[in-house]
Design a protein around this motif. Sequence first.
Motif, PDB file in Angstrom:
ATOM      1  N   LEU A   5      63.970 123.401  29.537  1.00  0.00           N
ATOM      2  CA  LEU A   5      62.438 123.352  28.249  1.00  0.00           C
ATOM      3  C   LEU A   5      63.630 122.901  27.800  1.00  0.00           C
ATOM      4  O   LEU A   5      63.374 121.737  26.794  1.00  0.00           O
ATOM      5  N   GLU A   6      65.485 123.350  27.130  1.00  0.00           N
ATOM      6  CA  GLU A   6      65.880 122.521  26.560  1.00  0.00           C
ATOM      7  C   GLU A   6      66.820 120.785  26.268  1.00  0.00           C
ATOM      8  O   GLU A   6      66.884 120.389  26.264  1.00  0.00           O
ATOM      9  N   GLY A   9      64.020 118.819  25.207  1.00  0.00           N
ATOM     10  CA  GLY A   9      63.263 119.105  23.720  1.00  0.00           C
ATOM     11  C   GLY A   9      61.826 119.448  24.088  1.00  0.00           C
ATOM     12  O   GLY A   9      61.170 119.675  22.742  1.00  0.00           O
ATOM     13  N   LEU A  10      61.718 120.739  24.564  1.00  0.00           N
ATOM     14  CA  LEU A  10      60.450 122.098  24.535  1.00  0.00           C
ATOM     15  C   LEU A  10      60.204 122.648  23.982  1.00  0.00           C
ATOM     16  O   LEU A  10      61.096 123.422  24.115  1.00  0.00           O
ATOM     17  N   LYS A  11      59.174 123.081  23.222  1.00  0.00           N
ATOM     18  CA  LYS A  11      59.743 124.432  22.475  1.00  0.00           C
ATOM     19  C   LYS A  11      58.687 125.696  23.503  1.00  0.00           C
ATOM     20  O   LYS A  11      59.208 127.098  23.494  1.00  0.00           O
ATOM     21  N   GLU A  12      58.009 125.495  24.325  1.00  0.00           N
ATOM     22  CA  GLU A  12      57.199 126.027  25.642  1.00  0.00           C
ATOM     23  C   GLU A  12      57.152 125.391  26.539  1.00  0.00           C
ATOM     24  O   GLU A  12      56.940 124.235  26.759  1.00  0.00           O
ATOM     25  N   HIS A 205      53.374 117.068  24.567  1.00  0.00           N
ATOM     26  CA  HIS A 205      53.282 116.655  23.159  1.00  0.00           C
ATOM     27  C   HIS A 205      53.151 118.311  22.632  1.00  0.00           C
ATOM     28  O   HIS A 205      53.725 119.151  21.902  1.00  0.00           O
ATOM     29  N   ALA A 207      53.709 120.822  24.013  1.00  0.00           N
ATOM     30  CA  ALA A 207      54.586 121.928  23.945  1.00  0.00           C
ATOM     31  C   ALA A 207      55.792 121.408  23.235  1.00  0.00           C
ATOM     32  O   ALA A 207      56.960 122.679  22.844  1.00  0.00           O
ATOM     33  N   GLY A 208      56.566 121.059  22.454  1.00  0.00           N
ATOM     34  CA  GLY A 208      56.450 120.065  21.264  1.00  0.00           C
ATOM     35  C   GLY A 208      57.044 118.913  21.540  1.00  0.00           C
ATOM     36  O   GLY A 208      58.317 118.069  21.185  1.00  0.00           O
ATOM     37  N   TYR A 209      56.995 118.106  22.610  1.00  0.00           N
ATOM     38  CA  TYR A 209      58.034 116.806  23.638  1.00  0.00           C
ATOM     39  C   TYR A 209      57.680 115.904  22.551  1.00  0.00           C
ATOM     40  O   TYR A 209      56.770 115.940  21.308  1.00  0.00           O
ATOM     41  N   ARG A 210      58.911 115.496  21.856  1.00  0.00           N
ATOM     42  CA  ARG A 210      58.793 114.287  21.397  1.00  0.00           C
ATOM     43  C   ARG A 210      59.602 112.838  21.273  1.00  0.00           C
ATOM     44  O   ARG A 210      59.586 111.844  20.404  1.00  0.00           O
TER      45      ARG A 210
END
Length: 488
Positions: A5-6, A9-12, A205, A207-210
């Motif tokens: 995840l880290e 750069g993912l939140k979940e 996206h 899951a927070g990927y940017r």
Amino acid sequence: MALYLEHFGLKEAPFRITPHTDFFYEGADRGATLEGLMYAILHDEGIVKVSGEIGSGKTTLCRVLMERLPPEVETVFLANPSYSRAEILQAIAEELGGAGGEAAGTLRALQEQLIGLYASGRRVVVLIDEAHAMPEETLEQVRLLSNLETSRHKLLQIALFGQPELDQSLAKRSMRQLKDRITHSFRTRPLDEQEVAKYIAFRMHAAGYRGAEAFSPAALAAIARASGGLTRRINVLADKALLAAFAANTRSVTPRHVRAAVADSDFAPLAERRPLALRAAIALALVGLGAAAGAGALLLLQEPEPEAPLIGAPAAPPEARATPAAQPTAATPLPAEPPRPEEIKPPAAAEPPPAPPDPIAVPLAPEQLRRFAGYAAGGNRLLRERLAATRERLIAEPDASFSVELFLTENSDAARTERFLVRARELVPLEDVYVIPVATGARYFLRVTYGAFADRDAAAEAARRLPPKYQKAFQFELRSFAELRGAI
């Protein structure tokens, strides 16, 4: 918690295999199917069915449906396929807050409970997962439940979710009464290669990927091939491929990482896949149309208004429609009366005869014509007219021209298509609507398209100008006439 995840750069975790409604992907007809299910449930459409392969997203679709139904709808979710006839009645009653025991297990006690809910402004839908594994006697009880109604409304809506074996069970003669009660059938088809790429990008996206696209095109293609387009397998492979990239300390997933993921997975063999064109045809089972999918069949579900008088003759090709019928053309003068002999003059030498019309650009092959003619429109005059116009358009239009596909459905019922055409003429010029039979052996699908345009860009612009109702109901596809002819 996923180890990568880290690193990415993912939140979940983006590819969990448990149903997660925040990660519901509305592409590949899923959104259209959801809209169609909601419409059917909210408009007293009786029993509806969703079938699809293991891991194609049926349970997630069911969970999202439960979340998005309005508050006045009571939902009963049954995930145990081994209920007996008495047990399923008792389970529904208990889910609705009724008493347990012998009385609550009877059909009459449940009916009284449903009448009370209906009187208070509530409606009830029972969602049955894994319905393919239900005993026949329990499925027969489901049919009896569908008979619970007032003089005008159903007391109970039922949605069956199951693997293709459910379709096989319903095809049995002993199940014909239940099958006749199913008003609309949907199918969660496997994703094609482009849809797999969009699905993975969407989940990343969500899951927070940017960052830039994490999966290379070759890696996406490898996942599409290995997964067979089934979303559960896509999730497993994408998750393991991300883990392999993390272990290699890279943020780009390559085919090598996908191969490692495949080697670490133990999938059951895939059933034989149908050709892509046929899989696309099967995709749009929305509310009796399937399609397209999408929820395009919402228009079919509405009761048709009285028909306006129709011309029985087939529609003329566009070139003929461009010339008003009452006006003579320059090439074919129509004198008011026969000329006198002394007025007859020889044609001027300088005036060459008009050039013959261009030959037919791309004729249909005899076998294609035979298959096209094999679809029976019955006594549905609008449909007959559009089929005749469609045939002429397919014969005359160049390969490079494009049309806007509104939907493609496995429900080829002529009367239902006629009802769609009745509604369509209120929204678009009906002479621009084409109905193309797609033959697969002895069975027909129907592809409905709009317009004929010189190129893809012109077709895309026309799609953007279609009515808002169509924009919401359909997921447009741009099809060349070469492709349309080839699929007949």
